[in-house]
Design an enzyme around this catalytic site. Sequence first.
Site, PDB file in Angstrom:
ATOM      1  N   ASP A  62       0.902  -1.364  -0.022  1.00  0.00           N
ATOM      2  CA  ASP A  62      -0.041   0.266  -0.083  1.00  0.00           C
ATOM      3  C   ASP A  62       0.780   1.505   0.017  1.00  0.00           C
ATOM      4  O   ASP A  62       0.586   2.258  -0.694  1.00  0.00           O
ATOM      5  CB  ASP A  62      -0.747   0.097   1.410  1.00  0.00           C
ATOM      6  N   ARG A 107     -11.110  10.832 -10.811  1.00  0.00           N
ATOM      7  CA  ARG A 107     -10.272  10.624  -9.286  1.00  0.00           C
ATOM      8  C   ARG A 107      -9.936   9.243  -9.196  1.00  0.00           C
ATOM      9  O   ARG A 107      -9.057   8.981  -8.144  1.00  0.00           O
ATOM     10  CB  ARG A 107     -11.346  11.005  -8.114  1.00  0.00           C
ATOM     11  N   LYS A 108     -10.195   8.265  -9.801  1.00  0.00           N
ATOM     12  CA  LYS A 108      -9.958   6.755  -9.566  1.00  0.00           C
ATOM     13  C   LYS A 108      -8.171   6.598 -10.059  1.00  0.00           C
ATOM     14  O   LYS A 108      -7.902   6.924 -11.287  1.00  0.00           O
ATOM     15  CB  LYS A 108     -10.684   5.980 -10.160  1.00  0.00           C
TER      16      LYS A 108
END
Length: 143
Positions: A62, A107-108
Amino acid sequence: MRPLAHGAAHHCFGCGKANRSGLRLNFLVSDEGLIVCRTKIPARFEGPPGYVHGGVIATLLDEAMSKANRACNVIAMTRHLEVDYRRPVPLRSTIEITARHLKAEGRKHFCEAEIRLHGETLASGKALFIAVTKQFLLSRTKD
Ligand SMILES: CCCCCCCCCC(=O)SCCNC(=O)CCNC(=O)[C@H](O)C(C)(C)COP(=O)(O)OP(=O)(O)OC[C@H]1O[C@@H](n2cnc3c(N)ncnc32)[C@H](O)[C@@H]1OP(=O)(O)O
């Protein structure tokens, strides 16, 4: 490769220099936007005996993907994260974490990452990030 200037909080569990309990990861970036981090994970992050905890593995992926966004000047938060735990990740061995930004749709932002040891992929991940404003990101820092 050059050091990535990412502007993350100093107490970030993944990369914050001021967080003595954290992972304190350092990231490099290539001209093509590939993120690379070489690190040894200390024993306090143990899960199975001798190996890195699965939650920490997810964090490593992440964190690296988040840096791939930063390399594109995108500030984004993780919305969906998938982890493929292929082999256990040993503690105290120099592993290589790589990540790249794949594509953006509004926005992705879609990214992928891998953890390798001696060229073998031990874990890989994909994530969807949603771009947010810096104001949104910092909205809880005054509490
Ligand atoms: C200075 C640098 C600092 C950098 C910080 C980096 C942090 C490191 C990375 C992290 O670990 S962040 C911490 C973990 N993540 C979170 O705590 C985020 C918690 N979630 C939220 O706060 C909100 O969900 C978020 C702000 C991310 C997004 O909320 P929004 O209400 O703005 O967006 P929304 O949930 O509507 O989703 C946006 C789009 O994604 C779509 N979407 C959501 N889940 C999806 C999914 N699973 N697959 C495909 N699309 C999906 C959703 O349909 C929508 O599509 P459209 O825009 O087309 O309508």
